[in-house]
Design a protein around this motif. Sequence first.
Motif, PDB file in Angstrom:
ATOM      1  N   ASP A 261     -21.632  -6.345  11.298  1.00  0.00           N
ATOM      2  CA  ASP A 261     -20.355  -6.433  10.603  1.00  0.00           C
ATOM      3  C   ASP A 261     -20.174  -5.293   9.612  1.00  0.00           C
ATOM      4  OD1 ASP A 261     -17.915  -7.934  10.159  1.00  0.00           O
ATOM      5  OD2 ASP A 261     -18.702  -8.395   8.167  1.00  0.00           O
ATOM      6  N   LEU A 262     -21.267  -4.644   9.246  1.00  0.00           N
ATOM      7  CA  LEU A 262     -21.203  -3.524   8.301  1.00  0.00           C
ATOM      8  C   LEU A 262     -20.803  -2.225   8.999  1.00  0.00           C
ATOM      9  CD1 LEU A 262     -21.779  -2.220   5.502  1.00  0.00           C
ATOM     10  CD2 LEU A 262     -24.143  -1.883   6.297  1.00  0.00           C
ATOM     11  N   ILE A 263     -21.466  -1.900  10.096  1.00  0.00           N
ATOM     12  CA  ILE A 263     -21.246  -0.636  10.809  1.00  0.00           C
ATOM     13  C   ILE A 263     -20.439  -0.938  12.061  1.00  0.00           C
ATOM     14  CG2 ILE A 263     -22.366   1.311  11.955  1.00  0.00           C
ATOM     15  CD1 ILE A 263     -24.789   0.830  10.106  1.00  0.00           C
ATOM     16  N   VAL A 264     -19.190  -0.470  12.086  1.00  0.00           N
ATOM     17  CA  VAL A 264     -18.266  -0.903  13.138  1.00  0.00           C
ATOM     18  C   VAL A 264     -17.486   0.288  13.695  1.00  0.00           C
ATOM     19  CG1 VAL A 264     -18.028  -3.191  12.114  1.00  0.00           C
ATOM     20  CG2 VAL A 264     -16.400  -1.385  11.504  1.00  0.00           C
ATOM     21  N   ALA A 265     -16.788   0.034  14.784  1.00  0.00           N
ATOM     22  CA  ALA A 265     -15.902   1.020  15.411  1.00  0.00           C
ATOM     23  C   ALA A 265     -14.502   0.916  14.804  1.00  0.00           C
ATOM     24  CB  ALA A 265     -15.831   0.781  16.911  1.00  0.00           C
ATOM     25  N   PRO A 266     -13.700   1.972  14.900  1.00  0.00           N
ATOM     26  CA  PRO A 266     -12.306   1.885  14.462  1.00  0.00           C
ATOM     27  C   PRO A 266     -11.523   0.908  15.333  1.00  0.00           C
ATOM     28  CG  PRO A 266     -12.980   4.178  14.830  1.00  0.00           C
ATOM     29  CD  PRO A 266     -14.039   3.304  15.422  1.00  0.00           C
ATOM     30  N   GLU A 267     -10.391   0.465  14.828  1.00  0.00           N
ATOM     31  CA  GLU A 267      -9.580  -0.507  15.565  1.00  0.00           C
ATOM     32  C   GLU A 267      -8.177  -0.014  15.895  1.00  0.00           C
ATOM     33  OE1 GLU A 267      -9.512  -4.200  13.459  1.00  0.00           O
ATOM     34  OE2 GLU A 267     -11.675  -4.571  13.699  1.00  0.00           O
ATOM     35  N   LEU A 268      -7.846   1.231  15.548  1.00  0.00           N
ATOM     36  CA  LEU A 268      -6.450   1.667  15.660  1.00  0.00           C
ATOM     37  C   LEU A 268      -6.183   2.589  16.840  1.00  0.00           C
ATOM     38  CD1 LEU A 268      -5.463   2.161  11.913  1.00  0.00           C
ATOM     39  CD2 LEU A 268      -5.099   0.181  13.394  1.00  0.00           C
ATOM     40  N   ASP A 269      -7.077   2.606  17.820  1.00  0.00           N
ATOM     41  CA  ASP A 269      -6.827   3.340  19.077  1.00  0.00           C
ATOM     42  C   ASP A 269      -6.433   4.791  18.821  1.00  0.00           C
ATOM     43  OD1 ASP A 269      -7.328   1.041  20.624  1.00  0.00           O
ATOM     44  OD2 ASP A 269      -5.268   0.349  20.326  1.00  0.00           O
ATOM     45  N   ASP A 270      -7.195   5.471  17.977  1.00  0.00           N
ATOM     46  CA  ASP A 270      -6.994   6.896  17.670  1.00  0.00           C
ATOM     47  C   ASP A 270      -5.697   7.178  16.921  1.00  0.00           C
ATOM     48  OD1 ASP A 270      -9.446   7.626  18.809  1.00  0.00           O
ATOM     49  OD2 ASP A 270      -8.557   7.887  20.797  1.00  0.00           O
ATOM     50  N   GLU A 271      -5.063   6.155  16.354  1.00  0.00           N
ATOM     51  CA  GLU A 271      -3.876   6.374  15.527  1.00  0.00           C
ATOM     52  C   GLU A 271      -4.178   6.247  14.042  1.00  0.00           C
ATOM     53  OE1 GLU A 271      -0.672   3.844  16.859  1.00  0.00           O
ATOM     54  OE2 GLU A 271       0.086   5.449  18.171  1.00  0.00           O
ATOM     55  N   GLN A 272      -5.469   6.055  13.678  1.00  0.00           N
ATOM     56  CA  GLN A 272      -5.788   5.877  12.273  1.00  0.00           C
ATOM     57  C   GLN A 272      -5.417   7.098  11.435  1.00  0.00           C
ATOM     58  OE1 GLN A 272      -7.931   5.478  14.793  1.00  0.00           O
ATOM     59  NE2 GLN A 272      -9.903   6.503  14.423  1.00  0.00           N
ATOM     60  N   GLY A 273      -5.567   8.298  12.016  1.00  0.00           N
ATOM     61  CA  GLY A 273      -5.272   9.510  11.263  1.00  0.00           C
ATOM     62  C   GLY A 273      -3.800   9.662  10.943  1.00  0.00           C
ATOM     63  N   VAL A 274      -2.948   9.485  11.936  1.00  0.00           N
ATOM     64  CA  VAL A 274      -1.522   9.686  11.703  1.00  0.00           C
ATOM     65  C   VAL A 274      -0.917   8.513  10.925  1.00  0.00           C
ATOM     66  CG1 VAL A 274      -0.639   8.691  13.873  1.00  0.00           C
ATOM     67  CG2 VAL A 274       0.539  10.638  12.793  1.00  0.00           C
ATOM     68  N   LYS A 275      -1.423   7.299  11.148  1.00  0.00           N
ATOM     69  CA  LYS A 275      -0.943   6.167  10.341  1.00  0.00           C
ATOM     70  C   LYS A 275      -1.354   6.327   8.887  1.00  0.00           C
ATOM     71  CE  LYS A 275      -0.343   2.536  13.788  1.00  0.00           C
ATOM     72  NZ  LYS A 275      -0.570   1.117  14.121  1.00  0.00           N
ATOM     73  N   GLY A 276      -2.570   6.844   8.680  1.00  0.00           N
ATOM     74  CA  GLY A 276      -3.022   7.113   7.325  1.00  0.00           C
ATOM     75  C   GLY A 276      -2.223   8.218   6.672  1.00  0.00           C
ATOM     76  N   ALA A 277      -1.830   9.222   7.454  1.00  0.00           N
ATOM     77  CA  ALA A 277      -1.008  10.315   6.915  1.00  0.00           C
ATOM     78  C   ALA A 277       0.320   9.766   6.408  1.00  0.00           C
ATOM     79  CB  ALA A 277      -0.776  11.371   7.985  1.00  0.00           C
ATOM     80  N   ILE A 278       0.932   8.859   7.164  1.00  0.00           N
ATOM     81  CA  ILE A 278       2.168   8.233   6.708  1.00  0.00           C
ATOM     82  C   ILE A 278       1.926   7.444   5.419  1.00  0.00           C
ATOM     83  CG2 ILE A 278       3.851   6.426   7.292  1.00  0.00           C
ATOM     84  CD1 ILE A 278       3.686   7.427  10.204  1.00  0.00           C
ATOM     85  N   LEU A 279       0.781   6.770   5.348  1.00  0.00           N
ATOM     86  CA  LEU A 279       0.455   6.018   4.135  1.00  0.00           C
ATOM     87  C   LEU A 279       0.298   6.898   2.908  1.00  0.00           C
ATOM     88  CD1 LEU A 279      -2.069   3.329   5.414  1.00  0.00           C
ATOM     89  CD2 LEU A 279       0.059   2.888   4.189  1.00  0.00           C
ATOM     90  N   LEU A 280      -0.126   8.140   3.108  1.00  0.00           N
ATOM     91  CA  LEU A 280      -0.237   9.055   1.964  1.00  0.00           C
ATOM     92  C   LEU A 280       1.104   9.187   1.242  1.00  0.00           C
ATOM     93  CD1 LEU A 280      -2.343  11.950   3.544  1.00  0.00           C
ATOM     94  CD2 LEU A 280      -3.145  10.237   1.902  1.00  0.00           C
ATOM     95  N   ALA A 281       2.184   9.189   2.025  1.00  0.00           N
ATOM     96  CA  ALA A 281       3.514   9.299   1.446  1.00  0.00           C
ATOM     97  C   ALA A 281       3.985   7.954   0.883  1.00  0.00           C
ATOM     98  CB  ALA A 281       4.510   9.802   2.485  1.00  0.00           C
ATOM     99  N   VAL A 282       3.571   6.862   1.503  1.00  0.00           N
ATOM    100  CA  VAL A 282       3.982   5.527   1.043  1.00  0.00           C
ATOM    101  C   VAL A 282       3.298   5.169  -0.262  1.00  0.00           C
ATOM    102  CG1 VAL A 282       3.906   3.068   1.585  1.00  0.00           C
ATOM    103  CG2 VAL A 282       4.462   4.716   3.368  1.00  0.00           C
ATOM    104  N   ASN A 283       2.004   5.513  -0.374  1.00  0.00           N
ATOM    105  CA  ASN A 283       1.185   5.042  -1.478  1.00  0.00           C
ATOM    106  C   ASN A 283       1.310   5.879  -2.739  1.00  0.00           C
ATOM    107  OD1 ASN A 283       0.312   3.100   0.246  1.00  0.00           O
ATOM    108  ND2 ASN A 283      -1.833   3.730   0.294  1.00  0.00           N
TER     109      ASN A 283
END
Length: 284
Positions: A261-283
């Motif tokens: 449960d500590l060391i895991v795979a991503p869950e966003l199907d390779d969209e974590q980077g671009v979704k996070g980029a959008i969050l940079l502007a939201v946050n």
Amino acid sequence: MLIGGIEAGGTKFVCAVGDESGEIFDKVIFPNKDPDDTLSEAKQFFDKYSIEALGVGSFGPVDLDKQSGTYGQVLHTPKVKWRNFPLLSRLQNEYSIPVYLDTDVNAACLGEYKYGAGRNVNSCLYITVGTGIGAGLVQNGKLFQGKNHSEMGHIFVQKHVDDSFAGSCPSHGACIEGLVSGPAIEQRYGKKGIELIDNKAVWELAAYYLAQAIVNYYVILSPEKIILGGGVMKQEKLYPMIREEFTKQMNGYLKIDNVDDLIVAPELDDEQGVKGAILLAVND
């Protein structure tokens, strides 16, 4: 409110339009060429929409020190055509909207923290193992940043006793990036990782080094979740190997309730980077 996001990777750009909820309405992927051609292709995509802000997670190193005279500039990157390129000011001038810049791995960490494998914890570390190695930390919704962004891919680890490879990092040789990034694997074996899928020894050695790095990160930062992404981690056999080696190297020093449960795979199907980029502007 429409928000643009750019995951500016070393080999490809991902551009997307989405909103504050994390929904992506449209997305395009194209190769990273020289700055003018690449940013022109991005603008052609975004000009179809009335975006109100733009978030960018960029390959690096990139200057994130707001007090610096080169703030927002790509620094001494191996991509020579991008070296010393004023990325932030160029985007601000082209779009005339607020633009928020961070590293690609920080953006990916933020995406997974908000929408993916880190959404139920207060702190998570995202590590990308691909063309390079980097990591970002989110604590209580905030990305960690010192005077500049951290370069966790360039920590030193103890060499395996049977490993004579000098490392591929041009600055440090056998740092963790120089030992197990995609280019390091190719330089070490003369073949890309995808051609070495059935060579167990390749992945055992990679797991040995990655687990060692993760032990270092864990004893310093103590994140609740460690998310491993990037092209090298497409070899899913690495996850159980890393967990086993991590437990062995930790040697009971710190109590880990559930390493799975500590060391895991991503869950966003390779969209974590671009979704996070959008969050940079939201946050912001």
